[in-house]
Design a protein around this motif. Structure first.
Motif, PDB file in Angstrom:
ATOM      1  N   ARG A 181      10.113 -61.787 -10.792  1.00 12.41           N
ATOM      2  CA  ARG A 181      10.631 -63.058 -10.588  1.00 12.41           C
ATOM      3  C   ARG A 181      10.137 -64.493 -11.700  1.00 12.41           C
ATOM      4  NH1 ARG A 181      10.973 -63.585  -3.744  1.00 12.41           N
ATOM      5  NH2 ARG A 181      12.512 -62.599  -3.848  1.00 12.41           N
ATOM      6  N   ARG A 182       8.583 -63.812 -11.892  1.00 14.24           N
ATOM      7  CA  ARG A 182       7.565 -64.133 -12.978  1.00 14.24           C
ATOM      8  C   ARG A 182       8.169 -63.958 -14.397  1.00 14.24           C
ATOM      9  NH1 ARG A 182       1.553 -62.825 -11.170  1.00 14.24           N
ATOM     10  NH2 ARG A 182       1.802 -64.540  -9.802  1.00 14.24           N
ATOM     11  N   GLN A 184       8.920 -60.907 -16.083  1.00 18.27           N
ATOM     12  CA  GLN A 184       8.324 -60.088 -16.133  1.00 18.27           C
ATOM     13  C   GLN A 184       9.294 -58.585 -15.141  1.00 18.27           C
ATOM     14  OE1 GLN A 184       5.444 -62.609 -15.602  1.00 18.27           O
ATOM     15  NE2 GLN A 184       3.503 -60.823 -15.522  1.00 18.27           N
ATOM     16  N   ALA A 236       2.223 -62.330  -3.993  1.00 14.24           N
ATOM     17  CA  ALA A 236       1.649 -62.895  -5.502  1.00 14.24           C
ATOM     18  C   ALA A 236      -0.089 -62.673  -5.667  1.00 14.24           C
ATOM     19  CB  ALA A 236       0.969 -63.867  -5.129  1.00 14.24           C
ATOM     20  N   ASP A 240      -1.012 -60.754  -8.771  1.00 20.03           N
ATOM     21  CA  ASP A 240      -2.132 -60.913 -10.000  1.00 20.03           C
ATOM     22  C   ASP A 240      -3.095 -59.325 -10.465  1.00 20.03           C
ATOM     23  OD1 ASP A 240      -1.091 -63.059 -10.627  1.00 20.03           O
ATOM     24  OD2 ASP A 240      -2.617 -64.060  -8.609  1.00 20.03           O
ATOM     25  N   GLU A 243      -1.414 -57.960 -13.162  1.00 17.21           N
ATOM     26  CA  GLU A 243      -1.147 -57.967 -14.194  1.00 17.21           C
ATOM     27  C   GLU A 243      -2.599 -57.784 -15.241  1.00 17.21           C
ATOM     28  OE1 GLU A 243       1.761 -62.127 -14.554  1.00 17.21           O
ATOM     29  OE2 GLU A 243      -0.454 -62.406 -14.276  1.00 17.21           O
ATOM     30  N   THR A 250       1.920 -59.231 -17.979  1.00 18.96           N
ATOM     31  CA  THR A 250       2.045 -59.996 -18.418  1.00 18.96           C
ATOM     32  C   THR A 250       2.812 -60.600 -19.545  1.00 18.96           C
ATOM     33  OG1 THR A 250       0.430 -60.272 -20.623  1.00 18.96           O
ATOM     34  CG2 THR A 250      -0.851 -60.567 -18.045  1.00 18.96           C
ATOM     35  N   ARG A 252       6.858 -61.502 -20.774  1.00 22.46           N
ATOM     36  CA  ARG A 252       7.674 -61.962 -20.120  1.00 22.46           C
ATOM     37  C   ARG A 252       9.710 -60.788 -20.698  1.00 22.46           C
ATOM     38  NH1 ARG A 252       8.318 -65.841 -17.041  1.00 22.46           N
ATOM     39  NH2 ARG A 252      10.559 -67.056 -17.409  1.00 22.46           N
TER      40      ARG A 252
END
Length: 303
Positions: A181-182, A184, A236, A240, A243, A250, A252
């Motif tokens: 959803r970020r 990646q 979340a 982190d 990542e 990290t 995209r």
């Protein structure tokens, strides 16, 4: 997200803000957990039930009364499904936990003790009842900070410990969904069972990066990437951790086909209360991944 702790003990003796009572539809007391709470709480609990629930309480719903002489401040009553009477739908059991947490939030309760709802006289198998309790609480938004799952015997305690341990790989899978959803969407997972058959293994990696996968096994219990991961760890925060452990994660990268496949797979995991197991490497020609008693299709080819 609350900390979820299985304990062996008497639900009526828990020193928490609220204890949850496995009540019946009539809301006038009964046996098992219901009898223990009414017996320890005294007449005030029954009097409040009569006043607040003149017509009883529906299966899957919840409401509260005073706790009387209990150490807790409130009793949150909920009615679980009676499997012996033909109420076999898990969709009737899950709302007991969600509604009880909603009532706890309305009351401002932060520590709550649950029994293993419907696993006594109502006949639900302990393992399924425990998984339902753990998964439902872990996926419900609530301000409750500590949940105590109170087992009535050693067998129930073992089932609850197994169920809460499954929440760790679930959180890791949910953390990968956060990465998608970020943006990646090259974050990949595969899952398998150790040769002993005792532990589930999960690997997370960045597609096309050539870097080693991040690995987790349920044999590590709450240890993941040098951190402690529990049911209270937000997805979340897992993202982190991933990542920080693997910089390639990290970047995209758009791969909507895989992200849609993953969303559906994880939804199936959450619905079936079962972690995924690939029949081989994720790209093999078998019939798919096993999720409980369901087969889920293999992921699409890499973008």
């Amino acid at each position: 997200m609350p900390t979820i702790t299985p304990v062996l003990g008497d639900i009526a003796q828990q020193d928490v803000d609220a204890v949850v009572n496995a009540a019946n539809n009539g809301m006038r007391g009964g046996g098992g957990v219901d009898g223990a709470i009414h017996g320890a709480g005294g007449r005030a609990v029954l009097d409040d039930c009569v006043r607040r629930f003149p017509d009883g309480l529906a299966t899957g719903d919840a409401g509260w009364t005073t706790a009387g002489e209990l150490a807790a401040r409130w009793v949150i009553h909920t009615v679980g499904p009676n499997l012996r009477a033909g109420e076999r739908d898990r969709g009737l059991l899950e709302p007991c936990y969600r509604r009880a947490l909603e009532v706890a939030d309305e009351l401002g309760a932060r520590t709550v003790a649950f029994p293993l709802i419907s696993a006594g006289a109502y006949g639900w198998p302990q393992r399924e009842a425990a998984l339902t309790a753990a998964y439902t609480i872990a996926t419900t938004r609530t301000d409750v900070t500590d949940v105590r799952l109170v087992a009535f015997d050693d067998g129930a305690l073992q089932s609850l410990r197994h169920a809460t341990l499954q929440l760790i790989p679930l959180r890791i899978l949910q953390g990968v969904r956060v990465l998608h959803r970020r943006g990646q969407q090259h974050a990949r997972i595969t899952a398998g069972v150790a040769p002993t058959g005792l532990h589930l293994r999960i690997q997370v990696w960045a597609q096309g990066s050539g870097t080693p996968a991040v690995k987790y096994t349920t044999g590590s219990e709450t240890s993941f990437l040098d951190a402690e991961v529990t049911a209270a760890t937000a997805p979340a925060d897992i993202a982190d951790l991933l990542e920080n452990a693997e910089p390639a994660l990290t970047r995209r990268v758009s791969d909507p086909d895989y992200a849609r496949w993953y969303e559906g797979m994880l939804t199936t995991v959450e619905r079936n209360l079962a972690l995924p197991v690939a029949s081989g490497e994720y790209f093999d020609s078998g019939p798919g991944w096993q999720i409980g008693d369901q087969r889920y299709p293999h992921p699409p080819d890499p973008a």
